[in-house]
Design a protein around this motif. Structure first.
Motif, mmCIF file in Angstrom:
data_model
loop_
_atom_site.group_PDB
_atom_site.id
_atom_site.type_symbol
_atom_site.label_atom_id
_atom_site.label_comp_id
_atom_site.label_asym_id
_atom_site.label_seq_id
_atom_site.Cartn_x
_atom_site.Cartn_y
_atom_site.Cartn_z
ATOM 1 N N GLY A 6 5.387 -4.010 -20.472
ATOM 2 C CA GLY A 6 4.070 -3.419 -20.278
ATOM 3 C C GLY A 6 4.077 -1.963 -19.877
ATOM 4 N N SER A 7 5.250 -1.382 -19.586
ATOM 5 C CA SER A 7 5.250 -0.008 -19.104
ATOM 6 C C SER A 7 5.313 1.009 -20.232
ATOM 7 C CB SER A 7 6.405 0.224 -18.133
ATOM 8 O OG SER A 7 7.641 0.070 -18.798
ATOM 9 N N ASP A 9 3.432 1.289 -22.580
ATOM 10 C CA ASP A 9 2.075 1.776 -22.874
ATOM 11 C C ASP A 9 1.635 2.871 -21.918
ATOM 12 O OD1 ASP A 9 -0.444 -0.298 -21.339
ATOM 13 O OD2 ASP A 9 1.547 0.173 -20.587
ATOM 14 N N THR A 164 5.268 0.241 -14.112
ATOM 15 C CA THR A 164 5.103 -1.208 -14.184
ATOM 16 C C THR A 164 3.626 -1.485 -14.431
ATOM 17 O OG1 THR A 164 4.594 -1.494 -11.839
ATOM 18 C CG2 THR A 164 6.948 -1.522 -12.449
ATOM 19 N N PRO A 165 3.289 -2.694 -14.826
ATOM 20 C CA PRO A 165 1.858 -3.006 -14.971
ATOM 21 C C PRO A 165 1.076 -2.737 -13.683
ATOM 22 C CG PRO A 165 3.164 -4.677 -16.059
ATOM 23 C CD PRO A 165 4.138 -3.793 -15.306
ATOM 24 N N THR A 168 0.844 1.484 -13.496
ATOM 25 C CA THR A 168 0.389 2.298 -14.629
ATOM 26 C C THR A 168 -0.981 2.914 -14.388
ATOM 27 O OG1 THR A 168 1.782 1.153 -16.213
ATOM 28 C CG2 THR A 168 -0.160 2.253 -17.095
ATOM 29 N N ASP A 169 -1.933 2.146 -13.880
ATOM 30 C CA ASP A 169 -3.272 2.702 -13.627
ATOM 31 C C ASP A 169 -3.202 3.876 -12.649
ATOM 32 O OD1 ASP A 169 -4.495 0.894 -15.342
ATOM 33 O OD2 ASP A 169 -5.195 -0.430 -13.735
#
Length: 189
Positions: A6-7, A9, A164-165, A168-169
């Motif tokens: 997921g990283s 992205d 990491t998920p 990321t935000d």
């Protein structure tokens, strides 16, 4: 380098979600002069002075958190405030930006690093445009010279691996805020 699930992205999100802020930053007076082929020594010096006011406190924060990064990040090679000191004889007397984005977590630092590391690529373009206009080379814009591309690729690889998920935000939000605060600082009279 193994990219965590997921990283990968994070890079796509950073490119897409920061684009409007990147474009707004590039609309400053100095970049407009560069695009028109009419940069001046005075405009280059003013732009460098503004960059100095942002880069110096950012690098101080990054140094304060350096233990959160391993040797693979090559932080000492990435610091560029010394190049601004070369370009600006009176640098120590210049004002510093009072309103940096929060840089308290590794994710916040990574978002800000995305912006400032990315500026090394833009610096290469600026350096060539100044040369075309007959304006003396500036150490800051020349930066890492032929190592600029490899250092950028290394950075984005490490960033993708570090994200990491769960972070990321925060990385993306920090990059956006860094663009916004840098733009506001550069535009401030």
């Amino acid at each position: 380098m193994t990219v965590s699930a997921g990283s990968a992205d994070v890079l796509t999100r950073l490119r897409q979600e920061t684009r409007p802020y990147h474009d707004a930053l590039e609309a400053n007076e100095f970049n407009q002069q560069l695009k028109a082929g009419t940069p001046t020594e005075a405009a280059a010096a003013r732009f460098l002075a503004k960059l100095y006011g942002f880069v110096v406190p950012f690098e101080a924060q990054l140094r304060a958190h350096a233990e959160e990064f391993g040797p693979e990040w090559e932080l000492t090679r990435r610091y560029r405030a010394s190049l601004l000191h070369q370009d600006l004889p009176a640098a120590a007397t210049l004002p510093l930006a009072p309103n940096l984005p929060p840089l308290h977590t590794r994710a916040q630092l990574l978002g800000a690093m995305y912006v400032l590391e990315g500026s090394t690529l833009g610096g290469q373009v600026i350096s060539r445009q100044l040369a075309k206009a007959g304006i003396a080379a500036r150490a800051y814009f020349s930066g890492h010279a032929e190592q600029t591309g490899p250092l950028w690729k290394s950075f984005v690889g490490l960033l993708a691996e570090a994200a990491t998920p769960a972070t990321t935000d925060e990385i993306v939000a920090s990059a956006i805020l860094t663009f916004q605060r840098l733009h506001a600082w550069i535009e401030q009279a």
